[in-house]
Design an enzyme around this catalytic site. Sequence first.
Site, short mmCIF file in Angstrom:
data_model
loop_
_atom_site.label_atom_id
_atom_site.label_comp_id
_atom_site.label_asym_id
_atom_site.label_seq_id
_atom_site.Cartn_x
_atom_site.Cartn_y
_atom_site.Cartn_z
N GLU A 355 -10.07 -6.06 -5.56
CA GLU A 355 -8.99 -5.82 -6.53
C GLU A 355 -9.14 -6.84 -7.65
O GLU A 355 -9.78 -6.57 -8.66
CB GLU A 355 -7.63 -5.90 -5.83
CG GLU A 355 -6.51 -5.26 -6.63
CD GLU A 355 -5.30 -4.98 -5.74
OE1 GLU A 355 -4.22 -4.77 -6.31
OE2 GLU A 355 -5.43 -4.95 -4.50
N GLU A 638 1.34 -12.55 -0.61
CA GLU A 638 1.75 -11.30 -1.25
C GLU A 638 2.99 -10.70 -0.58
O GLU A 638 3.85 -10.13 -1.25
CB GLU A 638 0.60 -10.29 -1.17
CG GLU A 638 0.90 -8.92 -1.74
CD GLU A 638 -0.26 -7.96 -1.62
OE1 GLU A 638 -0.30 -6.98 -2.39
OE2 GLU A 638 -1.15 -8.19 -0.77
#
Length: 779
Positions: A355, A638
């Site tokens: 990502e 996260e």
Amino acid sequence: MNMHANRTRIAAARDWAARMIAPLADQGVGSPASFVATAFSVTEPAGEAQLFISAQGLYRCFINGIRVGQDLLTPGLTNYDDRIAFQRYAVGPLLHEGENRIEIWLADGWFRSQIMWGANAISNCWGDRIAAIAEIVSGPSVLVKTDEAWQSGTLPIRQSGIYFGETYDARIAPGQVSHGVEVLPFDIRLLVPHETAPVRVLEAIAPVDRWQEAGSGATIYDFGQNVGGFVRFTVTGEAGAEVLIEHSEVLGPQRAFDNRNYRTAKASLRYILAGGGPETYEPMFTFQGFRYARVTIKGQARIEAIHAVAISSLAELKGGFSTGSELVNRLVLNTIWSQRANFIEIPTDCPQRDERLGWTGDAQVFAPTACWLADCQSFLRKYLRDVMADQRPDGAIPHVSPDPTRLHPEHFPGFAGSTGWGDAIVLIPWTLYLHYGDKAILSECLDAMIRWVDFVWSISDGPIVRPPANWGERGFTFGDWLQPVGDNRKPRPTIGDDCAATLYHFISTNHLARIAGLCGRPEVEARMTARAAEIWTAFAHEFITPAGRLAHHDQTSYALAFLHDLVPEQHAEAAKAHFRRTVEDADFKIGTGFIGTPALLPALSKLGLDELAEKVFLQEEVPGWLYQVKQGATSIWERWDAIAPDGTIYDPDMNSYNHYAYGAVCQWLFESVAGIKPDPQKPGFARVIVSPGPLRGLNPVSAWHESPRGRIAVDWSIEGDEVRYRLVLPQGSEGIFAPSPRLGPALADGQPLAPGAILAAGAHDIRFSLRDEAPGRAG
């Protein structure tokens, strides 16, 4: 060139005599890295010679065998169809009279190695040809320039990619010419001077522990800190022996190596020894996010030294915050490390998995904290230019920028237009204005802001935004991403997409009205002021009951509504009581996700509920900031529940352990707890709003920030009910005293200090009593 090219162009870079040349030795993405090279003569001293250089892909330059500069991952990451940075280096000391050689190593980098994830991962995103452009200039003379006469060959770097990692065969000698080059058609106007600080090495970190992995014989090294960077090692052994380094952020049960959360990112280094003596290697064209390295050796070889090397675009801290709580101190340090690891050319979500993208929502919620901790003016300005280049024709702002899906929409259709994410185009420029007095960035982004706000209105053709539920549809929103729900047998309420979208619709429209006024656009100011009023009225009608209860009765709804003044006065007290109840009913656990978390504690403090904010901040169970610290985190997670209390790794398919978004709480530490914030009436810290919020659980506190006008410093301590608050303001700055209702009468330097009083530059000793909040629950 895309439809927005030249709109973000930086004025008149320079004229180039050189051409963009591609190595004919290159065999395409995923193949061995290539070089282009030539010899050139210097007939007189060239002590002031300058190298101007850029590339499609990543480059590293050598003159007479000596590396040029110390910058990493050059020329950096931008929307390459909008602009490509070039670098300038003084190279006179590297030249000598007679024959010289320049060699430019090239690799895939972001330009063409895999980007995005899964079955639709994109390669060759911005092009399929790596290439270089360079020239050395001494006074009016061009000593050498890239042109059709250069030669090329392949390198010991057998494969390299941002997600892949790097494979290096030291048995292959570099510089072996095998092919010529091709001059590519290239728009020289794309080249602009590098817009921010280069990526550099921060520090090399030695292992704090090592052990043999059961069954494999591999050695696992723990560097004690999750970083963005790479492993550097020295090895001795026989020619052909191999060292394989794999990376991970966390360990499984029994300290087992576990990097499932990297998904399809191989993120490994493979080094093949030349033999014959100590060999030191570090990758040139990639980076990883990791705390642990698993080292597997094939053949006869031994690791002599190994370090984790942290890198970042932000080399210098510009702010600090410390308290009497070591857990909080570690949380602040974790935020700093996550910012460093994710501010590598662009503000990424994470540095480890497949990502590493510039998510706009993450960047906008964290931008104020980022500017407290580092000088982010040029870094975020550069990022905003990419965001503008990626803006869609209908005004939608991308979810990520630079955005590969803009060029390849067949793989990820509709990857733009989420409220909370797209609002970065309004709120990040506003942050830069507050912190640096940067009015120019407001003007530069203004038209893009207008197009974005008009896009959001168009989703539902009115003030209430009703986003579609399905990914990829026009106006889809992430809402309050990863908002926790508590016990799944009796989940807590969460914000609705319509409420979240309408809240942000108001926030950006209201900011835009003010920005338009500052930029001398009265017609836009009037239109947006009227529209903000319409949204405000519609929000109250749609989402606030006559009893003052917000429709979704969740922490995010209350926090954002109160923080941005969307609660009508007649409902304020009742809504405040409901807000308090949502926090108390959750046992002071966090009930907010990506957009709600930065607003939660500031909203409570704004309402005078400092002690409630303190309980939320200091509670140590999941979901909570200090839970992850107690679990051993060295960076921000996260997900609130990224690791269970028993050490179980949660959902490795989407779980990063280095994600700065929830570190946005540090803005509250500086602005509400330390009590210093930039004043929008006199931005760039020409005036500081001084509003202390001492909390007993954090006693004592010390904070500092290197503002554009100099160092601002605060420290406070509580003894009984008395607070001593010491403040230092730099020359060219003043303070305005704005005490909260919890503070008793104040004395500054022995004299009464009234609300609204101006504090001159210099040191001040302020004393006041602390009125604790009344105990008990909201009714």
